[in-house]
Enzyme design. Structure first.
Site: not given
Ligand code: SIN
Length: 290
Positions: A110, A112, A266, A281
């Site tokens: 996806h 984000d 990602h 994050r």
């Molecule tokens: C996410 O999809 O934002 C998480 C990515 C991760 O935890 O590696």
């Protein structure tokens, strides 16, 4: 086949080591705990523009330094579906305890939060605690995915908009049988709200075109039914996540990584049951995709 991604920038302040031919680079030589001089900042921006996913090993930053670094890229926002870091709520966390079982956050390819009118431009994520092995994040380069399409397919996509919503994530279309290992915070946003974005967008910094639909937030094209949209969407989701366009990041404690949240997909890899994983994050807002 495509030419391996290569930056034309001359790097004097930082060392840049590309990870795969598709995207990703390791950056050394910058201490992100200290204010950055203009030349270092410009070089980091150039590496980020060209490699889309860049990571800095060994950066034991305070939350304040993490936020200050993220703010070089734009205003920091928070997302409704992620828990805040209690002592620094502008940062949010992805935390899985060692005894958790089931699906992890971000397990499907996806981009984000594309259900927002102004989805994140980038995410700056730092590893606090990582499993001894596993827990990688995979990324895919959506410029390359676009470039690899036939001229006719590019022409077809250029006339389409896609409907994005969080209905399947935290709205009325959630699958009750999904075995998630995580809970959402109390979400005030309307999960079923729909927004449309072009299927092919132009990156605000590089000026390059990329495919902008993803399997979590997009279930139909604007003006079409889900049934009509499904074959082309399924083709695009599979095409955009072809292994040729990807890299996979192995996390280490105190590693800080920035991903371009426009021109990449990602996916978190769920292969570390029995071990804890804790990420913090910062999410940076971007302009409306166009
Ligand atoms: C996410 O999809 O934002 C998480 C990515 C991760 O935890 O590696």
């Amino acid at each position: 086949m495509f030419e391996p991604v290569q930056s034309q920038q001359t790097y004097r302040r930082i060392a840049v080591e590309p990870l795969t031919g598709a995207l990703g680079a390791e950056i050394r030589g910058a201490d992100l705990a200290r204010p950055l001089d203009d030349e270092t900042k410009e070089e980091i921006f150039a590496a980020f523009r060209d490699y889309l996913v860049i990571y800095f090993p060994d950066q034991p930053l305070s939350h304040a330094a993490h936020l200050a670094f993220a703010r070089h890229f734009g205003p920091v926002i928070t997302l409704p579906q992620i828990f805040p870091v209690p002592e620094c709520p502008d940062l949010q966390m992805i935390k899985r305890e060692a005894d958790a079982k089931g699906r992890v956050v971000g397990e499907t390819w996806h981009t984000d939060s594309t259900f927002l009118e102004r989805p994140p431009y980038c995410v700056v994520m730092r590893a606090i605690d990582v499993p001894p092995s596993g827990g990688d994040t995979a990324f895919s380069n959506l410029y390359l995915a676009y470039d690899a399409l036939s001229p006719k397919m590019k022409e077809l996509l250029s006339g389409l908009r896609a409907v994005h919503s969080a209905a399947h994530l935290f709205g009325s279309k959630q699958d009750p049988n999904l075995n998630r290992s995580f809970k959402f915070p109390e979400i005030k946003a309307d999960g079923d709200r729909e927004i449309t974005h072009p299927v092919v967008c132009t990156h605000p910094v590089s000026g390059r075109k990329f495919v902008y639909v993803n399997n979590v937030f997009v279930h139909r094209f604007d003006g079409m039914t889900e049934e009509e949209s499904a074959p082309l969407l399924q083709f695009l989701f599979a095409h955009c996540s072809k292994v040729d366009f990807t890299c996979r990041i192995r996390w280490h404690k105190d590693q800080l990584l920035i991903w371009d949240n426009r021109a990449t997909y990602h996916r978190a890899i769920a292969d570390y049951d029995g071990c804890a994983r804790h990420m913090v994050r910062a999410t940076v807002e971007g302009p409306r995709p166009s």
